[in-house]
Write an enzyme that holds these catalytic residues in place. Sequence first.
Site, short mmCIF file in Angstrom:
data_model
loop_
_atom_site.label_atom_id
_atom_site.label_comp_id
_atom_site.label_asym_id
_atom_site.label_seq_id
_atom_site.Cartn_x
_atom_site.Cartn_y
_atom_site.Cartn_z
N GLU A 1 -4.39 -8.54 -3.39
CA GLU A 1 -4.63 -8.49 -1.86
C GLU A 1 -3.82 -7.45 -1.22
OE1 GLU A 1 -3.26 -10.69 1.96
OE2 GLU A 1 -2.14 -9.34 0.45
N ARG B 1 -8.30 -9.30 5.38
CA ARG B 1 -7.43 -8.73 4.23
C ARG B 1 -8.52 -8.33 3.30
NH1 ARG B 1 -4.29 -8.29 7.57
NH2 ARG B 1 -2.24 -8.84 7.22
N ARG C 1 -7.48 -12.86 10.18
CA ARG C 1 -6.53 -12.11 9.35
C ARG C 1 -7.27 -11.43 8.30
NH1 ARG C 1 -0.95 -12.37 8.30
NH2 ARG C 1 -0.41 -11.62 6.42
N CYS D 1 0.88 -1.07 -0.13
CA CYS D 1 0.07 0.03 -0.10
C CYS D 1 0.96 1.15 0.04
CB CYS D 1 -0.94 0.19 1.15
SG CYS D 1 -2.13 1.48 1.33
#
Length: 497
Positions: A154, A207, A205, A116
């Site tokens: 992802e 995502r 988790r 990111c």
Amino acid sequence: MNDALPLHFNQSARELDLADSSAKLAGMAKDSAAFRYADLFAGIGGFHAMLDHAGGRCVYVSEIDREARHTYLRNWVEPLPESRRPVVNTDITMATPDDGPVDVPAHDVLAAGFPCQPFSKSGRQRGMDEARGTLFWNIARILEDRTPAVVLLENVRNIAGPRHTHEWDVIIQTLREIGYRVSSTPSVFSPHFLPPSLGGTPQVRDRVFILGTYVGRERALNETDVPPTVVRAPVDGWNVHDWNAEWILDEDSSIAELSKYQLTTDETTWVDVWDDLVQRMWSARGVRLPGFPLWADAWIPERGLDPIELEALPRWKSQILIKNARFYDEHRDVIRDWKRANPVFATFPESRRKLEWQAQDTGSLWGTVMHFRPSGIRAKAPTYLPALVAITQTSVIGSRRRRLTPHEAARLQGFSRTLSFTGQRDSASYKQVGNGVAVGAAWHVFRTHVERDASDLPRRLVRAVLNAPLNPTGDALANEAMVHEARSAALTQTVAS
């Protein structure tokens, strides 16, 4: 930048394309795979594991981190005959020039766990111009030039959060301008929402997954009312509280250098002393510890708190101090006797004089999963574990009095027990696993997308994905996980009837 690379590394992707075409024209059955895929920012192969599971062939892999790339090559590339090995790239920016064709072979699926990064804010400009200078731009260049049928991206959940609204809008707009039909709503998913039989693992988790189908620019810009591929919820009635962290563990007797992972004498003392308080609370009060952080240094009567000082503190901190003072007032006798029985507690580091109990009704601190954090000891129920991240405190399994090994951490991500970290530092292995993609979660969103968009995708790709076994994680979990799931399903069916 070509350490330990396959034979094809110095051969350009365009040359490989021509070679493939020549082979097909000559009637050679060169590639029996149902589809071909490119694996970018590949890490140690989370996308590779699930796409191979579906019958795909990796033709291109890019990973800049040397140690992660070695792990990838050792597990996914070196076992292949040379004719089947993918092109390996060490820096994707070198294969995606501003002008001219990208140096990436043709493929049907592009998968990327990209970082990111902030995008420029140029006002009237949108799409690729604003993505320039970021690694997403390099992905977009490949998509623009190669137009694979499916793109699967992802990222961390924050990519779709309020602080990255601009970045999210640029990503979605860019994909649509290239010709990919995508949803404006992120697909957020975690592997613990899947039952064991569908590739789930006991790890929370969350995502963001971005999935797009190539339909051409005109359709992509018009067909924008697209729901997210999946919703953030348990699948097929799975109860996430049925998870058991033991299902990803090895027997201690099988672990090489077990002592590396066992708790030190000091760590054992920390847990023993705090567990004594847990036991005294159960015995004297019949209750568990409260869920707010316990700060032993703040255990004073509530009347001793200074209102002016509290007012000057952040609200979260003043509330913790007030709750700790009230806890002390209510259980002063238990705390007094506990401290007298454990004078060593006063010698603990400040961070170890703090405990956060999130283990519900677990009877002992030794029965929990713990994390020794800078902010204190955190204890959770031994069901599912918090997300593995690249830099973190490794989970301590109380019942085993040790930390997770790198191989057990890899299983939380859905990797097979055959995954190898041979000859590598544990710190590098933990980092690679923490940076990785959860195999089961990625497979679930990818398969769901292919099933939904089947009419716009190549038939061979659709057939391969939908005919593949539902569980891509193989032996990541112990057999007990499947047995438990079957029993739970049978019990639910009995109750329902």
